[in-house]
Every structure is written in structure tokens, then in C-alpha cells.
Design an enzyme around this catalytic site. Structure first.
Site, PDB file in Angstrom:
ATOM      1  N   ASP A  18      -0.630   0.015   6.166  1.00 29.57           N
ATOM      2  CA  ASP A  18      -1.670  -0.971   6.468  1.00 29.57           C
ATOM      3  C   ASP A  18      -1.371  -1.689   7.781  1.00 29.57           C
ATOM      4  O   ASP A  18      -0.434  -2.478   7.864  1.00 29.57           O
ATOM      5  CB  ASP A  18      -1.781  -1.982   5.327  1.00 29.57           C
ATOM      6  CG  ASP A  18      -3.002  -2.894   5.451  1.00 29.57           C
ATOM      7  OD1 ASP A  18      -3.788  -2.706   6.409  1.00 29.57           O
ATOM      8  OD2 ASP A  18      -3.172  -3.779   4.615  1.00 29.57           O
ATOM      9  N   ASP A  53      -8.380  -1.029  11.911  1.00 28.84           N
ATOM     10  CA  ASP A  53      -7.643  -1.317  10.677  1.00 28.84           C
ATOM     11  C   ASP A  53      -7.510  -0.049   9.850  1.00 28.84           C
ATOM     12  O   ASP A  53      -8.497   0.636   9.586  1.00 28.84           O
ATOM     13  CB  ASP A  53      -8.396  -2.402   9.892  1.00 28.84           C
ATOM     14  CG  ASP A  53      -7.691  -2.800   8.610  1.00 28.84           C
ATOM     15  OD1 ASP A  53      -6.453  -2.729   8.559  1.00 28.84           O
ATOM     16  OD2 ASP A  53      -8.386  -3.180   7.645  1.00 28.84           O
TER      17      ASP A  53
END
Length: 477
Positions: A147, A351
């Protein structure tokens, strides 16, 4: 009759490629062929592979870890169409919560999240379209979600007050001779707050406790510790991580999460002396048993890109300093520039944890309308969740999909892979949707999701504050 239908479909597809006349010369649209039979959905039969992806290698100054889709850590899937639909619901929940978090940070407000303040999905076990790698912590293999929108790396630990189900045994620090707790008055503990997380120090300040909440409603609570981290053949001593004792949310069967954000707490910063603050990934398609790679280090000879790397500047944002922002300057569909009033006027976040790319409403409407104009003639299907332009493609063996290109400051660009343009809501292709969505408001922050990053080498150079893109057929082997 069937042959005639296939002939008409083929003729229609050929006609779709013709795009107007200029000075008496026909110009062909830029389109890519999407083979529908490639979506066999091998995991629909419920067979699960092991969560561990132990393969790694080291080349020159880089360490390369095999990266797999999170489904490899999930329980057996008996209804894949339902799972794909739930992924969209989860993704929307994440993005809404991220926007709320952004606004709070920008307004210089800080929320200390308690268990009762964290919104959770109503008991539905959702799976997310994220990617995992296997690392070693204190000599034990753990599989973590990658992440770039997070900083703290953490795993579930024993003893656990409340832990979600994971495929592999929980990490037990009491059995590790190299594990160390971190005191509350330490500099490492203070870094938690600089990374936008909550540091909890009670009357007994011997241990640094933390709370981290994520955009999709998931959270982890526990204490900070130090341990030997092994990234393939590369060892990192005294790595600071979170030992999660109370964890809930949308982590599937993974052991925890790897934080690749920009703060000093992130894995990128903690390993900068080894890897020079550079990492890259190549996200494979989610269909079948494909695997990609997470590369730590700046050795470009490890890349297998089929196009030159184009770089753009990472934009500084003092209030959202842990995220990666880029200047989006333009979007093309089939070679035609979109004309949207707000296009190029704001930064966009990239992201790896968000699935579907989000655009400002005014930009999304122009993109959707242009795509629909160039992908016409197919039977419509109802929208689902955040996706509102859908088609019934169940009667087609292959379709010609308009190309989509995103352009950035410095002439960098993403040519979105054909597998990242359409999202299959139903596995029989009766509901296939444009894989872009609109934000709720014009002033919200746009996000480039992982679905649009498939089969790309995405290079993060935090030392030079630049980010690069190149086409690559993602395959660890």
C-alpha cells in the site's frame, strides 16, 4: 445463421475502427483488442493457491519480490460475480473515507480514532483487489498487502485481543530472540504522529501503542516493535513495525500491510540506506494465476519494460506529505484530447490500495461521453455501484476497446492496458463497465487506482522526487 452473426460482428468491429475523413483520407481510431475468452476466471472453481509467494531474487543493487493478487490469500470463492461487485462497494467506501481524512488534515484537524469511531461494513466479508508480497519477520514468513497510501508496516501478533482470520499463523514476538518493544518516549514512537497516525501513551509509558485507520474502514491497534526484516535475500536490522493486537477490516487472508508511503516511518524511508529510496512495481492482471514484481532499489536493468520510462515530478503537499501526488495535464481517448474545463488544474494521487480511478465530476463526464461515443453499438447494461457506463458483451468473442492515455507534467504518460479499461461486474460478460468513476464533488482529490496500473512498471524515486511509467508485461519469471 450463427456464421452470419459472427460475420456481421466482425464487419461491425472493423467499421468501428474507421474514424471520420480528413482531406479525403480515412483515419483509423486507436483501439486495442480485448479477447473475452482470456477471462476464464480460473479461481471461480474455488481452488486456492498458497498465500505465500516465497520467490525472490537479487540483482546488482536491487531486491525483487514476487507480487501476487490478494485473492491468493482469500478463502474459497463460490460466487465470483458477487465478489467482484463487493470489491466496488469496498472501494467506494475507501475513497469516501480517504476524502474525509484529506479534508480533516487540510483543515488541520486530527482525529484520535477509537474502536467505536471506526466505520465498518455491516458484517460483510469483502475482498479487495489489492496485491501482496511475502517477506520474513524474525525468521517467520508473513504475507502483506502492498500500500503506497500507508506508512506503517504491521502484522497481526499473538497474543491477539481481536484478530481477523488470516491464512497463515500469527506472528508471535515472544518466540523471537531479536524482537524488541519500543518505549513511548522514543523518537520512533513520535514518528507515528508525523506520519498521520495516532500514538497512544497511557500512564504506563513503557510501550508505544498505536492506532491506524484506513480509508476503507479497516483499522489496526497494537504496539510498535523492532525486528529483523528479510526482503528476499536482503536483511534489515531493527526494522520498526506494528504488532497488531486488535485488527478488523478488509485485509482478506493477508497477515498485515506493507507501508510504502513517504514518511520516515515507511519501509521506503527505513531502507533508504540500502535501496536509495527507490522502489517500483509491476501489477499483473487479476485474472488467473498471474504474478508481478515489487522491486526495491534503483537498478533499471531489472525492469523488463517494452517502452521507454517517462518521468514526472512528485508534487509536494505539506499537509498531505505522506502521499504521492502528480500533475495530470491531459487525457486522450483513441488519440483525441479531452476538453474538460478543470483538466490539468489540480494534482492527482496515485495509490496502489485504491482499485478504480476517480476523476472530478466535470472531467469524468467528458471522459465517459467520449468513450461511449467511440464504443457504440454494443447492448447496454445497467450500471453498478460507482460504475455508470456498462455494456452487455456476453455475445462477443472479442471487442475493440478505445485506447485511454493519461498525460502528466514533463511529457510522462500512462497508456492504460486494455485489461485496465473495462471492469467485469459479472463473469459471463453480461455486465461489463468502463473502469473509471466520478468523485462526489469537484474539489475532492482525484486518484489513480491500481486497476489502471496493470502491466505497467511504476517507479517511485523518493530521493529525486519523481515517478516513472513504462509498459511492461508483468511476469515474475
Amino acid at each position: 445463421m450463427a456464421d452470419a452473426k459472427l460475420l456481421l460482428q466482425s464487419l461491425f468491429s472493423s467499421l468501428l475502427l474507421l474514424h471520420g475523413v480528413a482531406n479525403g483520407v480515412y483515419r483509423f481510431e486507436e483501439k486495442k483488442v480485448l479477447h473475452m475468452h482470456s477471462y476464464h476466471w480460473k479461481h471461480q472453481n474455488g481452488i486456492r493457491t498458497n498465500c505465500f509467494s516465497p520467490r525472490s531474487r537479487r540483482k546488482e543493487g536491487a531486491t525483487i519480490l514476487e507480487m501476487k493478487h490478494q485473492d491468493h490469500c482469500s478463502k474459497q470463492i463460490t460466487n465470483l460475480s458477487k465478489k467482484l461487485q463487493e470489491c466496488l462497494i469496498s472501494d467506494e467506501f475507501r475513497v469516501k473515507s480517504m476524502q474525509y481524512r484529506f479534508k480533516n488534515i487540510i483543515a488541520r484537524k486530527r482525529e484520535y480514532v477509537s474502536e467505536t469511531q471506526i466505520p465498518l461494513s455491516s458484517g460483510i466479508k469483502l475482498q479487495t483487489l489489492n496485491y501482496v508480497v511475502t517477506i520474513e519477520l524474525g525468521g517467520r514468513k508473513v504475507t502483506v498487502i502492498v500500500d503506497t497510501g500507508s506508512d506503517l508496516t504491521w502484522v497481526q501478533c499473538q497474543p491477539c485481543e481481536s484478530c481477523y482470520d488470516q491464512q497463515d499463523p500469527l506472528f508471535n514476538p515472544s518466540t523471537s530472540t531479536s524482537y524488541k518493544t519500543i518505549p513511548c518516549n522514543s523518537s520512533a514512537c513520535q514518528l507515528l504522529q508525523f506520519a498521520g497516525n495516532s500514538r497512544l501513551c497511557g500512564r504506563e509509558s513503557s510501550t508505544c501503542n498505536y492506532v491506524v485507520s484506513y480509508g476503507d474502514g479497516s483499522y489496526t491497534r497494537g504496539n510498535l516493535g523492532r525486528e529483523i526484516l528479510a526482503l528476499g535475500p536482503t536483511a534489515v536490522d531493527d526494522f520498526v513495525f506494528g504488532c497488531g493486537r486488535n485488527n478488523k477490516g478488509l485485509f482478506g487472508g493477508a497477515s498485515g500491510l506493507m507501508g510504502l508511503g513517504r514518511s520516515e516511518m515507511s519501509l521506503v524511508s527505513q531502507t533508504s540506506a540500502i535501496f536509495a529510496g527507490v522502489f517500483s512495481y509491476c501489477l499483473p492482471s487479476t485474472e488467473g494465476d498471474n504474478s508481478g514484481s515489487l522491486t526495491l532499489g534503483d537498478d533499471s536493468s531489472t525492469y523488463r519494460n517494452s517502452s521507454p520510462v517517462s518521468y514526472t515530478r512528485i508534487i509536494s503537499n505539506s499537509r498531505l506529505s505522506t502521499f504521492y501526488f502528480l500533475n495530470l495535464t491531459g487525457i486522450q481517448i483513441s488519440g483525441t484530447d479531452l476538453q474538460a474545463a478543470n483538466l490539468g488544474k489540480g494534482a492527482i494521487l496515485i495509490d496502489s490500495g485504491t482499485v478504480i480511478t476517480r476523476l472530478a465530476p466535470s472531467i469524468y463526464r467528458v471522459l465517459r461521453d467520449e468513450f461511449q461515443k467511440r464504443f457504440s453499438g454494443f447492448p447496454p447494461a445497467p450500471g453498478f455501484s460507482i460504475l455508470d457506463l456498462c455494456f452487455n458483451l456476453s455475445g462477443y468473442q472479442e471487442v475493440n476497446v478505445p485506447t485511454i492515455k493519461m498525460q502528466f507534467e514533463g511529457n510522462a504518460e500512462i497508456n492504460i492496458d486494455v485489461n485496465g479499461i473495462l471492469y467485469f461486474v459479472k463473469t459471463d460478460a453480461s455486465q461489463v463497465c468502463l473502469a473509471f468513476a466520478s468523485l462526489a464533488y469537484e474539489d475532492e482529490i482525484g486518484i489513480i487506482g491500481n486497476f489502471q496500473q496493470k502491466n505497467l512498471r511504476v517507479i517511485y524515486d523518493t530521493k529525486e522526487s519523481k515517478l516513472g511509467f513504462a509498459a511492461e508485461n508483468c511476469n515474475f519469471i
